[in-house]
Design an enzyme around this catalytic site. Sequence first.
Site, PDB file in Angstrom:
ATOM      1  N   GLU A 216      -4.154   6.064  19.304  1.00 38.28           N
ATOM      2  CA  GLU A 216      -4.766   4.864  18.717  1.00 38.28           C
ATOM      3  C   GLU A 216      -3.954   3.621  19.023  1.00 38.28           C
ATOM      4  O   GLU A 216      -2.729   3.637  18.907  1.00 38.28           O
ATOM      5  CB  GLU A 216      -4.864   5.079  17.198  1.00 38.28           C
ATOM      6  CG  GLU A 216      -5.431   3.907  16.432  1.00 38.28           C
ATOM      7  CD  GLU A 216      -5.603   4.238  14.945  1.00 38.28           C
ATOM      8  OE1 GLU A 216      -5.854   5.422  14.594  1.00 38.28           O
ATOM      9  OE2 GLU A 216      -5.466   3.313  14.138  1.00 38.28           O
TER      10      GLU A 216
ATOM     11  N   ARG B 204       9.827   6.881  -2.067  1.00 36.22           N
ATOM     12  CA  ARG B 204      10.105   7.959  -3.029  1.00 36.22           C
ATOM     13  C   ARG B 204      11.555   8.404  -2.895  1.00 36.22           C
ATOM     14  O   ARG B 204      12.075   8.478  -1.789  1.00 36.22           O
ATOM     15  CB  ARG B 204       9.198   9.158  -2.748  1.00 36.22           C
ATOM     16  CG  ARG B 204       7.732   8.800  -2.799  1.00 36.22           C
ATOM     17  CD  ARG B 204       6.930   9.914  -3.419  1.00 36.22           C
ATOM     18  NE  ARG B 204       5.545   9.517  -3.544  1.00 36.22           N
ATOM     19  CZ  ARG B 204       4.665   9.660  -2.560  1.00 36.22           C
ATOM     20  NH1 ARG B 204       5.013  10.229  -1.433  1.00 36.22           N
ATOM     21  NH2 ARG B 204       3.429   9.272  -2.736  1.00 36.22           N
TER      22      ARG B 204
ATOM     23  N   ARG C 286      -8.834  -7.093  13.293  1.00 39.44           N
ATOM     24  CA  ARG C 286      -8.303  -6.207  14.316  1.00 39.44           C
ATOM     25  C   ARG C 286      -9.342  -5.140  14.594  1.00 39.44           C
ATOM     26  O   ARG C 286     -10.037  -4.664  13.687  1.00 39.44           O
ATOM     27  CB  ARG C 286      -7.013  -5.529  13.848  1.00 39.44           C
ATOM     28  CG  ARG C 286      -5.905  -6.480  13.533  1.00 39.44           C
ATOM     29  CD  ARG C 286      -5.388  -7.248  14.712  1.00 39.44           C
ATOM     30  NE  ARG C 286      -4.553  -6.429  15.586  1.00 39.44           N
ATOM     31  CZ  ARG C 286      -4.039  -6.883  16.728  1.00 39.44           C
ATOM     32  NH1 ARG C 286      -4.294  -8.125  17.144  1.00 39.44           N
ATOM     33  NH2 ARG C 286      -3.284  -6.103  17.474  1.00 39.44           N
TER      34      ARG C 286
ATOM     35  N   ARG D  80       0.829  -1.214   0.000  1.00 40.45           N
ATOM     36  CA  ARG D  80       0.000   0.000   0.000  1.00 40.45           C
ATOM     37  C   ARG D  80       0.864   1.266   0.000  1.00 40.45           C
ATOM     38  O   ARG D  80       0.412   2.313  -0.407  1.00 40.45           O
ATOM     39  CB  ARG D  80      -0.883   0.035   1.259  1.00 40.45           C
ATOM     40  CG  ARG D  80      -1.929  -1.051   1.342  1.00 40.45           C
ATOM     41  CD  ARG D  80      -2.521  -1.123   2.748  1.00 40.45           C
ATOM     42  NE  ARG D  80      -3.113   0.128   3.201  1.00 40.45           N
ATOM     43  CZ  ARG D  80      -4.329   0.547   2.925  1.00 40.45           C
ATOM     44  NH1 ARG D  80      -5.112  -0.185   2.169  1.00 40.45           N
ATOM     45  NH2 ARG D  80      -4.782   1.686   3.394  1.00 40.45           N
TER      46      ARG D  80
HETATM   47  N1  UDP Z   1       3.016   0.608   8.315  1.00 44.28           N
HETATM   48  C1  UDP Z   1       4.105   0.539   9.140  1.00 44.28           C
HETATM   49  N2  UDP Z   1       4.591   1.679   9.705  1.00 44.28           N
HETATM   50  C2  UDP Z   1       4.008   2.879   9.512  1.00 44.28           C
HETATM   51  C3  UDP Z   1       2.885   2.964   8.654  1.00 44.28           C
HETATM   52  C4  UDP Z   1       2.408   1.795   8.081  1.00 44.28           C
HETATM   53  O1  UDP Z   1       4.629  -0.536   9.390  1.00 44.28           O
HETATM   54  O2  UDP Z   1       4.493   3.872  10.083  1.00 44.28           O
HETATM   55  C5  UDP Z   1       2.503  -0.655   7.726  1.00 44.28           C
HETATM   56  C6  UDP Z   1       1.554  -1.324   8.712  1.00 44.28           C
HETATM   57  O3  UDP Z   1       1.663  -2.726   8.601  1.00 44.28           O
HETATM   58  C7  UDP Z   1       0.209  -0.824   8.225  1.00 44.28           C
HETATM   59  C8  UDP Z   1       0.413  -0.841   6.715  1.00 44.28           C
HETATM   60  O4  UDP Z   1       1.768  -0.402   6.549  1.00 44.28           O
HETATM   61  O5  UDP Z   1      -0.837  -1.658   8.644  1.00 44.28           O
HETATM   62  C9  UDP Z   1      -0.541   0.024   5.926  1.00 44.28           C
HETATM   63  O6  UDP Z   1      -0.465   1.352   6.405  1.00 44.28           O
HETATM   64  P1  UDP Z   1      -1.639   2.393   6.158  1.00 44.28           P
HETATM   65  O7  UDP Z   1      -1.141   3.733   6.584  1.00 44.28           O
HETATM   66  O8  UDP Z   1      -2.107   2.250   4.754  1.00 44.28           O
HETATM   67  O9  UDP Z   1      -2.734   1.873   7.184  1.00 44.28           O
HETATM   68  P2  UDP Z   1      -4.215   2.416   7.591  1.00 44.28           P
HETATM   69  O10 UDP Z   1      -4.185   3.911   7.591  1.00 44.28           O
HETATM   70  O11 UDP Z   1      -5.155   1.784   6.598  1.00 44.28           O
HETATM   71  O12 UDP Z   1      -4.372   1.840   8.960  1.00 44.28           O
END
Ligand code: UDP
Length: 374
Positions: A296, A173, A245, A169
């Site tokens: 959170e 960059r 979760r 996801r």
């Molecule tokens: N992730 C991470 N560190 C971060 C941000 C994201 O390891 O600082 C990983 C983590 O496994 C997370 C996934 O990338 O569940 C997807 O992140 P996203 O920000 O898309 O999650 P959302 O906002 O949907 O919870």
Amino acid sequence: MFAVVGAGFSGSVIARQLAEAGFKVTVFESRNHVAGNCFTERHETGVMKHVYGPHIFHTQHQEVWDFINRFGEMVPYVHKVKATVQGEIFTLPINLNTINKFFGLDLSEEEAQQFLASKIDSSISDPVTFVDQALRFVGPELYEAFFAGYTRKQWGVDPLDLPASILARLPVRYNDDESYFSHPYQGIPRNGYTPIVEAILEHVNISVLLGTEFDPQDVKKYDHTFWTGPLDAFFKYEFGNLGYRTLDFAEEVHDGDFQGCAVMNFPDEDIPITRITEHKHFAHWENHDQTVIYRESSRLCEEGDIPYYPIRLVKEMDVLEKYLKVAGEQTNVSFLGRLGTYRYLDMDVTIKEALELAAQVIKSANHGQSVKPF
Ligand code: UDP
């Protein structure tokens, strides 16, 4: 008469499309509000609160952007995320500034690309697990600092047991672009998500029943049912529970500005929370003296909790297969949305899929066929 179960984006969009095509639709929503986990409301401080956590609308699909803009004003917004690692603040997703700051270097774009190429494992061509994806994407040091701890806290399992798609996801960059998302359309609704979903559901052919559970046995009372609740719940957990979760939010009110950005992530494993959301930064056109934040954290979803994320453990896929098989065999029920299909979908994809399903249903119905398109 059609039944739609759930008044989040999936349920609301399919209800709207069917209603516009002339079908009568009843929407069943177990909570006392619409919009599912996108629900927003004004806090007593005046701040627009993302009650179930941060939701940023972003899409690459023109038809989805056009659709949402019919029902409310979207204000341009570019989502930026910071991460605190060992007391230092970095930019996420990983970009040139993150690489330079983390490794104490001053590389150009090209040099950073070469530098990271020396760290990543390019022999991994077909990543299966989260760790495969991380090692081929950023290498071991950045993986440990930014992703390993966050992911263990967020998903409650070893990243080796998670699919590569979760990390896929996020981009990497080599320039100083700080935008979290790469999509051409990004925005936050001027008045929050709730009035948008209310407007989608505002149609003479739609009745919405709030605070009303739908018993799966009642599908026989309808020509067709569109189920957006948890896939396993429809089948009364016949093959066991699919893992989800849930999130907990500890709310605080402060004066002024708390962290200067909408979302601050905390990847360090010894800090129990995953992130802090400061709601007023989403509505950057508003001014508020006070600020509302959410600390959170994530835990396994148990009975009575709100499911947020389908875990999709690599080793749980056979249970999912069983549910998908029986779901496919239901002639008068379609499953859609994040919970209904047990996939980690973003808002725009749920809308896109609901629009597509509605189009197929309408086409089949116009040809006198069963409405189940697949
Ligand atoms: N992730 C991470 N560190 C971060 C941000 C994201 O390891 O600082 C990983 C983590 O496994 C997370 C996934 O990338 O569940 C997807 O992140 P996203 O920000 O898309 O999650 P959302 O906002 O949907 O919870």
